[in-house]
Design an enzyme around this catalytic site. Structure first.
Site, PDB file in Angstrom:
ATOM      1  N   ASP A   4       0.815  -1.219   0.000  1.00  0.00           N
ATOM      2  CA  ASP A   4       0.000   0.000   0.000  1.00  0.00           C
ATOM      3  C   ASP A   4       0.848   1.267   0.000  1.00  0.00           C
ATOM      4  OD1 ASP A   4       0.932  -0.508   2.565  1.00  0.00           O
ATOM      5  OD2 ASP A   4      -0.983  -0.203   3.575  1.00  0.00           O
TER       6      ASP A   4
ATOM      7  N   ASP B 187       7.175   4.208   3.338  1.00  0.00           N
ATOM      8  CA  ASP B 187       7.411   5.382   4.174  1.00  0.00           C
ATOM      9  C   ASP B 187       8.919   5.440   4.452  1.00  0.00           C
ATOM     10  OD1 ASP B 187       7.259   7.302   6.187  1.00  0.00           O
ATOM     11  OD2 ASP B 187       6.012   6.136   7.537  1.00  0.00           O
TER      12      ASP B 187
ATOM     13  N   LYS C 106       5.923   7.866   0.125  1.00  0.00           N
ATOM     14  CA  LYS C 106       6.318   9.088   0.852  1.00  0.00           C
ATOM     15  C   LYS C 106       7.825   9.242   0.662  1.00  0.00           C
ATOM     16  CE  LYS C 106       3.177   8.505   4.771  1.00  0.00           C
ATOM     17  NZ  LYS C 106       3.185   8.410   6.245  1.00  0.00           N
TER      18      LYS C 106
ATOM     19  N   PHE D 105       0.263  11.395   7.671  1.00  0.00           N
ATOM     20  CA  PHE D 105      -0.336  10.099   7.980  1.00  0.00           C
ATOM     21  C   PHE D 105      -1.681   9.986   7.259  1.00  0.00           C
ATOM     22  CE2 PHE D 105      -2.643   6.926  10.429  1.00  0.00           C
ATOM     23  CZ  PHE D 105      -1.716   5.891  10.358  1.00  0.00           C
TER      24      PHE D 105
ATOM     25  N   ASP E  45      -5.155   1.888   7.351  1.00  0.00           N
ATOM     26  CA  ASP E  45      -5.942   2.063   8.572  1.00  0.00           C
ATOM     27  C   ASP E  45      -5.250   2.960   9.580  1.00  0.00           C
ATOM     28  OD1 ASP E  45      -3.822   0.241   9.334  1.00  0.00           O
ATOM     29  OD2 ASP E  45      -4.980  -0.149  11.146  1.00  0.00           O
TER      30      ASP E  45
ATOM     31  N   ARG F 219     -10.175   1.765   6.775  1.00  0.00           N
ATOM     32  CA  ARG F 219      -9.689   1.016   5.612  1.00  0.00           C
ATOM     33  C   ARG F 219     -10.664   1.063   4.446  1.00  0.00           C
ATOM     34  NH1 ARG F 219      -5.310  -2.086   7.077  1.00  0.00           N
ATOM     35  NH2 ARG F 219      -5.364  -3.053   9.130  1.00  0.00           N
TER      36      ARG F 219
END
Ligand code: 5GP
Length: 181
Positions: A98, A101, A129, A150, A157, A163
């Site tokens: 997904d 980071d 990111k 975030f 989630d 979600r």
């Protein structure tokens, strides 16, 4: 639910359009080769479902469960929560994640899968990111580059909530700042 969202970053239309583009690129790359798609649970489940419905190459789906995030913070310790149920030796493998980071999760997963003797390993992430990256990861397909905020929705989630949102949005800071983790 939507009152907890500060701002919608990507609408459901934008996401669906981009997923279809990624599916075309991925299909063109693999042709008729059979691929093992590895969705990273739980967050990557929705994205990988959408993607796997649109790709043309034959594929098996073999999800993997890792843990690395606590609340709204990344941890550097990544753990495999369950061993994969099939052998990957000699297979063409595509990780579907997904979000990337700091990069610790994908870095761990890529090393783990390479150690299983895969024939090829490619990685597709919906969100990147880039500015938060701490370790190098190889990414072949990126949906969107996003700011270091975030986000939730489209599978992502916060404490198992949000979600199911069809869009990706920035979660209001007070929702996670008021918690201890
Ligand atoms: P990394 O190891 O690259 O720091 O983090 C990757 C994992 O952290 C992702 O698989 C995802 O579970 C989680 N993560 C990172 N950023 C976010 C975010 O903005 N929102 C949510 N919900 N999860 C995130």
């Amino acid at each position: 639910m939507e009152k907890d969202i500060d701002r919608v970053l990507l609408s459901s239309e934008q996401i669906n359009e981009r997923v279809a583009e990624l599916a075309r690129e991925i299909s063109a790359w693999y042709g008729e080769n059979e691929v093992v798609i590895i969705p990273v649970l739980e967050g990557g489940a929705m994205f990988s479902k959408a993607l796997s419905q649109l790709v043309n190459m034959p594929h098996a789906i073999c999800p993997i469960k890792l843990s690395s995030y606590q609340g709204a913070r990344s941890t550097k310790t990544v753990k495999l929560l369950e061993e994969l149920s099939i052998s990957l030796a000699g297979r063409d493998v595509l990780i579907v994640e997904d979000i990337v980071d700091t990069g610790y999760t994908l870095n761990f997963l890529q090393s783990y899968l390479r150690s299983r003797g895969v024939a090829s390993l490619r990685t597709c992430v919906l969100l990147d990111k880039v500015s938060a990256r701490e370790v190098h990861v190889d990414i072949n397909y990126t949906g969107f580059i996003i700011p270091d905020e975030f986000v939730v929705g489209f599978g992502l989630d916060y404490r198992q909530r949000y979600r199911e949102l069809p869009f990706v949005g920035i979660l209001k800071r007070e929702i996670y700042d008021s918690r201890s983790t």
